[in-house]
Design an enzyme around this catalytic site. Structure first.
Site, PDB file in Angstrom:
ATOM      1  N   ASP A   1     128.404 -48.327  90.116  1.00  0.00           N
ATOM      2  CA  ASP A   1     128.686 -49.615  90.752  1.00  0.00           C
ATOM      3  C   ASP A   1     130.172 -49.937  90.691  1.00  0.00           C
ATOM      4  O   ASP A   1     130.633 -50.829  91.401  1.00  0.00           O
ATOM      5  CB  ASP A   1     127.893 -50.723  90.059  1.00  0.00           C
ATOM      6  CG  ASP A   1     128.125 -52.092  90.683  1.00  0.00           C
ATOM      7  OD1 ASP A   1     127.827 -52.237  91.896  1.00  0.00           O
ATOM      8  OD2 ASP A   1     128.613 -52.997  89.985  1.00  0.00           O
TER       9      ASP A   1
ATOM     10  N   HIS B   1     130.454 -52.651  93.339  1.00  0.00           N
ATOM     11  CA  HIS B   1     130.789 -53.577  92.257  1.00  0.00           C
ATOM     12  C   HIS B   1     130.069 -54.921  92.447  1.00  0.00           C
ATOM     13  O   HIS B   1     130.688 -55.988  92.465  1.00  0.00           O
ATOM     14  CB  HIS B   1     132.311 -53.805  92.181  1.00  0.00           C
ATOM     15  CG  HIS B   1     132.741 -54.314  90.837  1.00  0.00           C
ATOM     16  ND1 HIS B   1     134.022 -54.132  90.337  1.00  0.00           N
ATOM     17  CD2 HIS B   1     132.083 -55.028  89.879  1.00  0.00           C
ATOM     18  CE1 HIS B   1     134.128 -54.699  89.146  1.00  0.00           C
ATOM     19  NE2 HIS B   1     132.961 -55.254  88.854  1.00  0.00           N
TER      20      HIS B   1
ATOM     21  N   ARG C   1     133.001 -50.815  83.881  1.00  0.00           N
ATOM     22  CA  ARG C   1     134.309 -50.767  84.520  1.00  0.00           C
ATOM     23  C   ARG C   1     134.636 -49.330  84.879  1.00  0.00           C
ATOM     24  O   ARG C   1     134.317 -48.402  84.134  1.00  0.00           O
ATOM     25  CB  ARG C   1     135.404 -51.343  83.590  1.00  0.00           C
ATOM     26  CG  ARG C   1     135.389 -52.857  83.471  1.00  0.00           C
ATOM     27  CD  ARG C   1     135.737 -53.516  84.802  1.00  0.00           C
ATOM     28  NE  ARG C   1     135.849 -54.951  84.730  1.00  0.00           N
ATOM     29  CZ  ARG C   1     134.870 -55.811  84.977  1.00  0.00           C
ATOM     30  NH1 ARG C   1     133.661 -55.349  85.278  1.00  0.00           N
ATOM     31  NH2 ARG C   1     135.058 -57.111  84.916  1.00  0.00           N
TER      32      ARG C   1
ATOM     33  N   GLU D   1     139.275 -49.633  93.474  1.00  0.00           N
ATOM     34  CA  GLU D   1     138.303 -50.362  94.272  1.00  0.00           C
ATOM     35  C   GLU D   1     138.977 -51.080  95.435  1.00  0.00           C
ATOM     36  O   GLU D   1     139.916 -51.839  95.223  1.00  0.00           O
ATOM     37  CB  GLU D   1     137.546 -51.359  93.389  1.00  0.00           C
ATOM     38  CG  GLU D   1     136.693 -50.670  92.334  1.00  0.00           C
ATOM     39  CD  GLU D   1     135.842 -51.620  91.521  1.00  0.00           C
ATOM     40  OE1 GLU D   1     136.024 -52.862  91.643  1.00  0.00           O
ATOM     41  OE2 GLU D   1     134.983 -51.149  90.764  1.00  0.00           O
TER      42      GLU D   1
ATOM     43  N   ARG E   1     126.071 -58.274  75.136  1.00  0.00           N
ATOM     44  CA  ARG E   1     125.037 -59.021  75.859  1.00  0.00           C
ATOM     45  C   ARG E   1     124.344 -58.154  76.907  1.00  0.00           C
ATOM     46  O   ARG E   1     123.123 -58.153  77.017  1.00  0.00           O
ATOM     47  CB  ARG E   1     125.660 -60.248  76.545  1.00  0.00           C
ATOM     48  CG  ARG E   1     125.999 -61.405  75.622  1.00  0.00           C
ATOM     49  CD  ARG E   1     126.416 -62.615  76.445  1.00  0.00           C
ATOM     50  NE  ARG E   1     126.735 -63.759  75.615  1.00  0.00           N
ATOM     51  CZ  ARG E   1     127.949 -64.020  75.138  1.00  0.00           C
ATOM     52  NH1 ARG E   1     128.953 -63.201  75.421  1.00  0.00           N
ATOM     53  NH2 ARG E   1     128.161 -65.082  74.394  1.00  0.00           N
TER      54      ARG E   1
END
Length: 326
Positions: free
Chosen positions: A259, A282, A235, A264, A154
């Site tokens: 991003d 993110h 990811r 993280e 998508r």
């Protein structure tokens, strides 16, 4: 009545359809108050007594799942679920759900924000002008360049459509391609090594799996054109940050827009201060519209499962959990 925890920090203080759905079903809704992403120990504590959680990117480990026997639903406000120990959840009969079709537009827009920031050197030029300088250098065009998409689900499709509007040539690596979509929009499907070798811009849209971990590594980076750019809004695990640092330090790559990170929040990385690298925390999939849509979808999943009706439209990641005891 069930107890539902709202864990994503971006939903703190945000009203909306998600809350209305939960309240209309008679459930009590509680928002975590840390104001940031929870750590594992905090997840364990906050889940105590709750039947369901609308989950962000905080870790739902085996320890957290086993420590909270009341928990029946982990409803991710998003499409990725690598922060959830799905095996442990399945073993203990806890449903894990995602929100397909809710944030691909946001990620696609953010992908282009990073691309344009690099191509037009927005950050270093902004900083220079703010310092009183006037650096009128030559920027890089997107039009006429080759965009290589690693992943054409998508989000990859949404990026492809925007790239076509920017007059870019789009090629893609996708193990399970939608050939009709590719034919309709003139997208060439290629093998992975060919993708790496031909892309002026490489945009990553792969899920985090054992097969995709560090798929972008020293060997694959060595295949890229000198001066090519990498964008990662998927990811952190798919990109070897050490190999990326080496490629940036050597000058082989033109730059990178990240991003997501392997850890993280990330520790201090050697390329943090490079003018040809752009970072965001993110947030690619989280704009006001996508957040509302993701939260509503997650809430709907929680309501249905708490009522004993498991969705059959792909929202449940682990449908076999239904036959297991909690």
């Amino acid at each position: 009545m069930a107890m539902v925890l709202i864990a994503p920090a971006p939903l703190q203080g945000v009203e909306g359809e998600y809350r209305d759905l939960l309240l209309a079903a008679g459930h009590e809704v509680v928002q975590q108050t840390a104001g940031r992403q929870l750590r594992e120990d905090e997840v364990i504590t906050w889940l105590n007594g709750f039947d369901a959680v609308l989950a962000g990117s905080e870790p739902y480990t085996r320890k957290a799942i086993e420590a909270n026997p009341n928990l029946r639903v982990i409803a991710r406000v998003g499409v990725g679920y690598d922060a959830v120990d799905v095996h442990a959840a399945t073993e203990h009969g806890r449903a894990v759900t995602i929100t397909p079709g809710t944030n691909h537009g946001s990620v696609a827009e953010h992908t282009f924000a990073l691309m344009l920031a690099l191509a037009k050197r927005v950050v270093p030029q902004h900083n220079a002008v703010a310092r009183g300088e006037w650096p009128r250098g030559i920027n890089v065009p997107l039009r006429g360049s080759v965009l290589g998409l690693a992943g054409l689900g998508r989000t990859g499709k949404a990026v492809a459509l925007r790239a076509i509007a920017f007059e870019m040539t789009v090629i893609a690596y996708e193990p399970f391609p939608d050939r009709e979509f590719c034919q309709r929009h003139g997208i060439e499907l290629v093998q992975f090594d060919d993708l790496m070798a031909r892309a002026d811009w490489l945009s990553l849209h792969l899920p985090a799996t054992e097969q995709s971990r560090h798929i972008i590594n020293a060997n694959s980076l060595a295949l890229m054109k000198p001066g090519a750019f990498i964008i990662n809004t998927s990811r952190g695990a798919v990109l070897d940050e050490t190999a990326l640092a080496d490629a940036l330090a050597s000058g082989r790559l033109g730059g990178a827009g990240l991003d997501v990170f392997e850890q993280e929040p990330p520790a201090k990385l050697s390329f943090f201060d490079r003018p040809n690298v752009v970072f965001t925390p993110h947030v690619a999939g989280v704009d006001s519209r996508s957040l509302a849509d993701m939260a509503a979808s997650a809430a709907s999943s929680a309501v249905e499962i708490l009522a004993g009706h498991w969705p059959t439209d792909g929202r449940v990641v682990n449908p076999t959990a239904r036959v297991n005891k909690g």
